[in-house]
Motif scaffolding. Structure first.
Motif, short mmCIF file in Angstrom:
data_model
loop_
_atom_site.label_atom_id
_atom_site.label_comp_id
_atom_site.label_asym_id
_atom_site.label_seq_id
_atom_site.Cartn_x
_atom_site.Cartn_y
_atom_site.Cartn_z
N UNK A 582 1.05 -0.93 0.32
CA UNK A 582 -0.21 0.15 0.49
C UNK A 582 0.95 0.97 0.01
N UNK A 583 0.59 2.09 -0.30
CA UNK A 583 1.61 3.21 -1.26
C UNK A 583 1.13 4.98 -0.13
N UNK A 584 1.50 5.08 0.21
CA UNK A 584 0.73 6.51 1.39
C UNK A 584 0.41 7.44 0.48
N UNK A 585 -1.09 7.51 1.81
CA UNK A 585 -1.35 8.85 1.28
C UNK A 585 -1.35 9.68 0.04
N UNK A 586 -2.14 9.83 -0.74
CA UNK A 586 -1.66 11.83 -1.38
C UNK A 586 -0.63 11.74 -2.26
N UNK A 592 -3.81 5.59 -7.84
CA UNK A 592 -3.86 4.54 -8.84
C UNK A 592 -4.43 3.61 -8.19
N UNK A 593 -3.47 2.67 -7.06
CA UNK A 593 -4.57 1.82 -6.67
C UNK A 593 -5.68 2.01 -5.75
N UNK A 594 -6.33 2.99 -5.38
CA UNK A 594 -7.25 3.42 -5.86
C UNK A 594 -8.38 3.68 -6.89
N UNK A 595 -7.86 3.82 -8.16
CA UNK A 595 -8.26 3.53 -9.06
C UNK A 595 -8.60 1.98 -9.78
N UNK A 596 -6.99 1.15 -9.11
CA UNK A 596 -7.73 -0.49 -9.37
C UNK A 596 -8.45 -1.02 -8.32
#
Length: 822
Positions: A582-586, A592-596
């Motif tokens: 998981x990548x840091x917010x912002x 990209x992860x949220x879109x996927x």
């Protein structure tokens, strides 16, 4: 002193307000003068007996008369009442006379129309019409002219509010004008000419000719033909060349291939119908406008009642039903256009090369008159293959060598065209056999005609199929040397050769512009088909039920699930989902992860209220551009719509198509996963700049607004808010509820092309049939019928399509009685 200044400022402001109110009141009064009055009795010349026009509560005219000619007179009158400006604009367009009204802005359109010379062809076609059809064309024209005479006699605001702003003379309507409307429709539905030129340009731009079938693929299936390199046909042409393309104007009838005609039509036999009667659904797709091109009408002919969609200027129901027969249209994508490159005589530029030697061009002069400008003189030239086009038309300059000109062969240029007469006779056909027989006279634009009678369903391609030589250099797919006999048309194939399907064993027939037949060239019909995607969803919906109903056909007509999204997203994103930490917010990685994550849980429904359709559409658009921009250079910008088969070929590496993923100008070797990830980042940046980064709050409908715009008044600052109809809509390029997107910036996902008419007919209970158009019956923006059907259309609702006379009279909008003048 200050008080006096204030008093005078107050007086001036008050005066300006009063003057503004007076001006608005005067404008409204003049504009409202042209609002039709539907409840009246009027005497008109040209009738044999009284005609009654009953307007039902949706303002659909039900027209009753003693003879078919009288009924068509009434239709002409009703068309001119409600759509006069639309009819005049279409006539000016096909005549190449828009500039007389709109000035220099339309000069390029007029030039191109004059070169095609469609109005002259329509005038020539008059000599090939039978006497009975000519009587009907004259009766319809007389009805239009009766309304024009009424407008002039009673000072009814010139008949349309637009005519106050554009003070153009209005000539009487003629049968030639009606035939020209058919030619104009053929032009608006044509796409092969522009596709041939684009294919030739792509062939020149690509270093590896094996990659051409990737970016411009054939419909999957057998029968793919190898093509020559265009450079081999005409050596020395530049790899990249810029042209003018097609006129970018809402008045332009010239459409790029992605926005050429489309449609859905499907039918069920009694064995597949819950009611025991045949079923038919049809939704023809054209460019959106306000008003819509379609006009609903009921005609009570001597053979019985007919109801459905008409086009103002044309005296027939083009899609609809009678008590005994239903018919629907879809674009067939028949290859009915060929571009030829003609060699000029080096010693005499007035001659061109033929198989028999040099011949002189047929030529004549014409003058384009321009409002507030000097007239332009043109010389129109023609060869045995067809009219000579300009290098400015269709980007032809980019593929035409020096010392040559381009011409086009096209079925719509045949003066022996009796298509509209066939359409009139279709309305009286008692059954499928008779309907197929009368359509033998039909020439252009080629369509798939879906038919149902009480117990049978059928589909046949109508329109003349060009006969090509098996040795044709490009098989009609790219421009060829016009002086070679094998590249020229050799007449037409027999009507019996047109694909036909009748009473299929499965009891279901349909067409979504998909590939119909797989025949070897030259009986192939086409290499370019309008759809490779919608048909998969249609098949699933049709086969998911043992029997169908009117409502299940409506459900299929309004279906918004994208087979394309369901098939491509797992393929393109297979190495991106659920990978990495998981990548840091912002951060871009987190976005990209949220879109996927959103796309992973999406079922492919192109619903206007969801964010996923926008993310998906932006991703695939960015992906295709990244894949092709280095190979095609500036030409990449002309591939405005995503080609699903291209992406599938690339991501399955069919015939080495995975090579598109490596960026030639970069040192690293990029993988297809790299390109997919970079394209998703591109899409998210564009979405952030346009709509913000709150992905969960995005709405597809905000980007996918249907653009029912008035082609002239819709560009005027204040008026556009009154005349343009914009709606949030579901669907997309590849859904059965088709909402074809614009494809170009700054608003690439505007919904610009789709079903302006929808109809569903149930022959177990014909009067339970329904239909609707995308705007309303009136072309007058002050009428409540200008947009009253648009919200029904957006919500997927319909109005009754009934031939019940008493139902029409109940709560009617008015009854117009036309009486023969003494």
């Amino acid at each position: 002193m200050l008080g006096k200044v204030f008093v005078w400022l107050f007086r001036i402001a008050t005066g300006l307000v009063v003057l503004t109110v007076i001006a608005v009141a005067l404008i409204y009064w003049f504009a409202s003068r042209s609002l039709p009055e539907y409840d009246k009795v009027i005497e008109v010349p040209g009738l044999s007996a009284p005609v009654e026009i009953v307007r039902d509560n949706a303002n659909v005219p039900h027209i009753f008369g003693e003879t078919d000619e009288d009924v068509l007179f009434g239709l002409g009158y009703a068309h001119a009442q409600d759509r006069l400006w639309q009819m005049l604009t279409m006539r000016w367009t096909v005549q190449g006379r828009l500039s007389e009204v709109f000035g220099l802005r339309t000069l390029r359109i007029d030039r191109q129309m004059r070169r095609l010379d469609l109005y002259t062809v329509a005038r020539q076609a008059i000599d090939y019409q039978d006497a009975e059809s000519m009587a009907k064309f004259r009766a319809y024209a007389a009805g239009v002219n009766a309304r024009l005479e009424e407008v002039n006699t009673d000072a009814l605001g010139r008949g349309a509010p637009e005519l106050f702003l554009f003070n153009a003379p209005v000539a009487p309507w003629t049968p030639t004008d009606t035939l020209a409307m058919g030619k104009l429709m053929a032009l608006q539905l044509s796409g092969h000419l522009s596709n041939e030129v684009l294919r030739a340009r792509a062939s020149l731009a690509l270093e590896d000719p094996a990659r051409l079938p990737d970016i411009m693929p054939d419909a999957p299936g057998a029968g793919i033909a190898a093509l020559p390199e265009y450079a081999a046909l005409f050596p020395g042409l530049p790899r990249y060349a810029q042209g003018l393309g097609l006129p970018d104007d809402p008045l332009s009838p010239f459409n790029p291939t992605p926005l050429a005609g489309a449609s859905n039509a499907f039918a069920a036999a009694p064995s597949r119908s819950a009611s025991g009667g045949t079923l038919l659904a049809n939704d023809p797709h054209l460019g959106f406008s306000a008003p819509a091109i379609w006009y609903l009408a009921r005609l009570e002919l001597q053979s019985g009642g007919v109801i459905g969609g008409t086009i103002p200027g044309i005296p027939s129901v083009l899609t609809g039903r009678s008590e005994r027969l239903g018919w629907g249209l879809t674009s067939s994508y028949l290859d009915d256009q060929d571009v030829h490159i003609e060699a000029l005589n080096p010693s005499n530029p007035n001659e061109y090369q033929t198989p028999e030697g040099f011949k002189e061009f047929e030529s004549r002069g014409t003058i384009v008159r321009i409002k507030d400008g000097d007239p332009v003189t043109m010389t129109l030239r023609r060869t045995e293959n067809g009219p000579v086009l300009s290098g400015n038309d269709y980007n032809l300059a980019t593929i035409t060598p020096p010392g040559h000109v381009a011409t086009v062969s096209w079925t719509a240029l045949d003066p022996e065209d009796r298509s509209l007469a066939a359409g009139i006779r279709l309305m009286s056909a008692p059954n499928i056999t008779e309907a197929l027989s009368v359509m033998e006279d039909y020439t252009a634009p080629s369509q798939n005609l879906t038919l149902v009678d009480r117990d049978t369903i059928a589909m046949k391609m109508i329109g003349r199929m060009p006969a090509r030589d098996p040795a044709h250099a490009s098989q009609g797919r790219m421009p060829t040397q016009g002086w070679l006999a094998e590249n020229r048309w050799q007449g037409y194939l027999p009507y019996a050769e047109n694909p036909e399907f009748r009473s299929p064993v499965g009891g279901i027939l349909g067409n979504t512009n998909n590939k119909l037949v797989d025949r070897p060239f030259p009986n192939h019909v086409s290499f370019l088909w309008g759809d490779t995607q919608r048909v998969h969803r249609w098949q699933r919906l049709m086969q998911s039920r043992e029997v169908h109903t009117r409502d299940s056909f409506i459900e299929a007509q309004l279906d918004t699930v994208s087979f394309t999204a369901r098939s491509l997203l797992p393929l393109v994103g297979k190495d991106l989902w659920f990978t990495g930490e998981a990548a840091p917010e912002g951060t871009p990685e987190r976005l990209r992860q949220r879109a996927l994550e959103l796309l992973a849980g999406w079922n492919g429904e192109m619903n206007e209220h969801l964010p996923e359709p926008l993310i998906y559409s932006a991703w695939l658009r960015a992906l295709q551009h990244r894949l092709i921009q280095d190979e095609l250079g500036p030409l990449a910008n002309e591939f405005t719509h995503v080609e699903p088969v291209f992406l599938e070929r690339v991501y399955r590496n069919i015939d080495g198509a995975g090579d598109w993923c490596d960026i030639q100008q970069s040192s690293p070797v990029e993988t297809c996963t790299d390109i997919a990830r970079m394209a998703l980042d591109d899409a998210l940046i564009w979405i952030d700049e346009t709509y913000g980064d709150a992905l969960e709050s995005l709405r597809w409908g905000d980007a996918h607004q249907a653009t029912h715009d008035h082609p002239i008044l819709g560009e005027i600052a204040v008026l556009k808010h009154f005349v343009n109809i914009r709606q949030s809509t579901s669907g997309g390029d590849n859904t059965l509820l088709r909402g074809k997107t614009k494809g170009t910036l700054p608003d690439p996902f505007l919904n610009v092309h789709g079903a302006g008419y929808r109809g569903v007919y149930d022959f177990a209970d014909p009067n339970s049939s329904v239909f609707v158009t995308s705007t309303g019956q009136s072309g007058h923006f002050l009428s409540r019928h200008y947009d009253d059907l648009s919200q029904l259309w957006r919500r997927g609702e319909y109005v009754p399509m009934s031939l019940d006379e008493e139902l029409a009279r109940a709560a009617n909008e008015g009854i117009t009685i036309l009486r023969p003048a003494p």
